[in-house]
Every structure is written in structure tokens, then in C-alpha cells.
Design a protein around this motif. Structure first.
Motif, mmCIF file in Angstrom:
data_model
loop_
_atom_site.group_PDB
_atom_site.id
_atom_site.type_symbol
_atom_site.label_atom_id
_atom_site.label_comp_id
_atom_site.label_asym_id
_atom_site.label_seq_id
_atom_site.Cartn_x
_atom_site.Cartn_y
_atom_site.Cartn_z
ATOM 1 N N UNK A 1 0.810 -1.218 0.000
ATOM 2 C CA UNK A 1 0.000 0.000 0.000
ATOM 3 C C UNK A 1 0.844 1.268 0.000
ATOM 4 N N UNK A 2 2.039 1.226 0.601
ATOM 5 C CA UNK A 2 2.896 2.415 0.632
ATOM 6 C C UNK A 2 3.324 2.831 -0.767
ATOM 7 N N UNK A 3 3.319 1.890 -1.701
ATOM 8 C CA UNK A 3 3.666 2.199 -3.086
ATOM 9 C C UNK A 3 2.450 2.654 -3.883
ATOM 10 N N UNK A 4 1.322 2.021 -3.630
ATOM 11 C CA UNK A 4 0.119 2.302 -4.426
ATOM 12 C C UNK A 4 -0.641 3.517 -3.903
ATOM 13 N N UNK A 5 -0.786 3.603 -2.587
ATOM 14 C CA UNK A 5 -1.474 4.733 -1.955
ATOM 15 C C UNK A 5 -0.590 5.312 -0.853
#
Length: 352
Positions: free
Chosen positions: A103-107
Motif C-alpha cells: 500500500x505504501x507504493x500504491x497509496x
């Protein structure tokens, strides 16, 4: 001579004390002491729960973890149920997605936001498998990269889809954040034929009083009265389940901190009994004096989370009725139910 005698006594004393302890344990809570209680509610004995699927071998609460657990022969597929912003029931343990997705990469601006702030479509953009390869390189597989967060509906498909027919062991995770989730779970299980009136086949199977230990070649918990068990750290959530589906066994989860908050072990058990539930304590509490107190109140006890064979032996000796484990393969092997020791064959069978 006197010194030699004293040394012998000192050397023998720990062995004698250990023998006395296990004799006391056997008299207080012998292996199998809860067998009849389990069978009364239609739950296999001993019950082996694949905690978040085969989560020691594959990414937790994902398709490969549950497929592997089913094929290995778990009695129950255990899952933590939460709900997306748009109302989809999913299997996820943590409140947020930072540990088990990218998630840290996508959002990046929402990395610590709770799962209920995301729609299901947003969650499907996440990779829920690569973290496992990094954390557990000894079990890493290229096929885990890109696996998706699983819905409860998809988990039901997995439970229904193989030769083995495991049950479902579902936890309401932080249920106060999801008003009405208990009814949503019951409604889905009813629509899928897991709750409600028994079919003629199920009634016939139940009348045979067979458990997986009686028929080791095939798991058939799906056909038993205790095919679904619900669990929670929330007594309020269990009370709602009692009102909605009283026939479904309920398990009150607790740990040492719960005992400290409520003042005593007996107070915790009274809380469980108040909502007509059984006990799901931490494995650190699996002493015979606790197990005996649970059984004396007509409750079964399933301990979490037990991953080593020596722990399984010890807890079994102390009278446990079942265990939650990340290593369902080790548990099945310990209880003599692992059909094939080569795990690679199971991975090939599930196409992972």
C-alpha cells in the motif's frame, strides 16, 4: 558415600518433580477430556484450525494459503473478517494494510489508513503476496507475487471446492468499527447453504457421528453441525451472533491481558458463559488447571497459536480440544493425518 547419595538424590529430584507434575496434570485434565463436549456440538476432536490459512507457508488470508490448508486436510479454515468502505466482506487480520500489502507504493498518502476507508476496487490494486517472500525467504515462491486480498465469498468457494470439506472458523475483527457485520456474515453463509436447515445428506452424515479422526482419508467438517464457528474478542459481537444464529458455536477469544482487565480467569469464563460461548485462550494459558476449569463449565477450548510439534504434544497432554496453527502441516503430521510429507506436491496441486 553420603556425598554420592546426596548427589544422586539431587540429580533425581527434577525428574521426580516432573513426573509428579505430569501425573497431576493427567488426573486434573487428561488427554481427550473434552471429546464428548466437542461431539455434543458437532465439532471434530481434536480440531485443527489453519490460522489465516496455511499462513506459515503462504501469504496469510490469501487464496494460496487457504487452498494449501484445504488440500493438506485442515479441519477449519480460520479467517479474520472485516468490511470495505463499499460493504464487501474480506479476510484481513490487521486494522491497516501496511504489513501485508504494498500500500505504501500504491497509496502512499493512505498507507496507515484503516481498511474500512478503502473500496474493494481499491484493495484489488494491492499486492498481498510479495511481503511474504521478503519476510519468509525459505518459503518464497514467484507465484505469490501479486496475489489479492480475499473476500469471504471467495473463501467459501475454496472451502466448498475440493475433495476435503473443511469448516469455516470466522472472527469478527474490531466489530465495533463495522456495525451490522454479524448479520452480513450470517446472511451470506445462509445464502451459500452453510447455515439453515440441514439437507438430507447432511442429516445422514451427522447421524453417523463421524469426525476426521474416524475417517482420516477425508475431511468432512462441512457436513457436521459445527461446520461454522464464530469467534471474537468482543462479547457484544458474540451476543449478536447468538441472537441471529443460535445454532452456531461461538468462541470467546482472550489472553492474559483480558484476565488482568477482568480481575480473574473465572471472571473471563463467566463473560464467555454470559453469551453462551466456548473458550479461545492464548496458548500461553494452556495449563491443565485452566483447561479443567473450562471443561467443568461445559465449554470446549481451542488454544491459539501453536506452531511447534513439542507445543502440540504438551497442549494435547493437558487436555486441549483443538489448536489454531500457522503450520497446519506440522499439526496434521503430529496427529498422524498428513497424507503426503512432500509439500511441493501440494503446491503443484493448487497451481502455486
Amino acid at each position: 558415600m553420603r556425598l554420592k547419595t546426596v548427589l544422586i538424590i539431587i540429580a533425581a529430584l527434577p525428574v521426580v518433580l516432573l513426573a509428579l507434575f505430569f501425573l497431576y496434570s493427567y488426573l486434573l485434565s487428561p488427554p481427550g477430556s473434552g471429546r464428548d463436549l466437542s461431539r455434543e456440538i458437532g465439532v471434530p476432536f481434536p480440531a485443527l484450525m489453519a490460522h489465516r490459512g496455511a499462513s506459515g507457508l503462504a501469504p496469510e488470508e490469501t487464496r494460496p494459503a487457504y487452498l494449501l490448508a484445504r488440500e493438506l486436510g485442515a479441519d477449519y479454515l480460520e479467517a479474520d473478517i472485516q468490511r470495505t468502505k463499499d460493504g464487501v466482506l474480506i479476510a484481513l487480520h490487521d486494522d491497516d494494510l501496511s504489513r501485508t500489502t504494498n500500500i505504501a507504493e500504491v497509496f502512499p498518502d493512505r498507507a496507515k489508513d484503516s481498511v474500512d476507508t478503502f473500496t474493494y476496487a481499491e484493495l484489488q490494486k494491492l499486492d498481498a503476496g510479495s511481503w511474504f517472500n521478503k519476510t519468509h525467504p525459505q518459503w518464497a515462491r514467484p507465484s505469490f507475487v501479486g496475489v489479492k486480498i480475499l473476500t469471504l465469498a471467495e473463501l467459501i468457494d475454496i472451502a466448498d471446492g475440493g475433495y476435503h470439506k473443511p469448516g469455516l472458523y470466522l472472527e469478527t475483527k474490531s466489530p465495533e468499527r463495522f456495525p451490522g457485520i454479524e448479520k452480513q456474515i450470517v446472511d451470506l453463509l445462509t445464502a451459500r447453504g452453510w447455515l439453515g436447515k440441514q439437507t438430507a445428506l447432511e442429516a445422514e452424515e451427522s447421524s453417523l457421528e463421524e469426525t476426521p479422526m474416524d475417517a482420516p482419508d477425508r475431511v468432512r467438517v462441512r457436513e457436521m453441525p459445527g461446520r461454522v464457528i464464530v469467534q471474537s474478542f468482543s462479547a457484544d459481537s458474540l451476543e449478536i451472533f447468538r441472537e441471529l444464529a443460535p445454532e452456531v458455536p461461538r468462541v470467546f477469544l482472550f489472553g492474559q491481558y483480558t484476565v488482568e482487565e477482568m480481575g480473574s480467569f473465572e471472571s473471563v469464563l463467566e463473560q464467555a458463559l454470559a453469551v453462551d460461548s466456548h473458550a479461545g485462550p492464548s496458548g500461553y494459558m494452556a495449563w491443565p488447571w485452566y483447561t479443567s476449569k473450562i471443561h467443568s463449565r461445559g465449554m470446549i477450548v481451542h488454544y491459539y497459536t501453536i506452531n511447534q510439534s513439542w507445543q502440540m504434544w504438551l497442549i494435547n497432554q493437558f487436555g486441549a480440544d483443538g489448536i489454531f496453527t500457522d503450520r497446519i502441516d506440522i499439526a496434521l503430521d503430529y496427529f498422524g493425518r498428513l497424507e503426503e510429507p512432500d509439500l511441493e506436491q501440494y503446491f503443484q496441486k493448487i497451481d502455486y
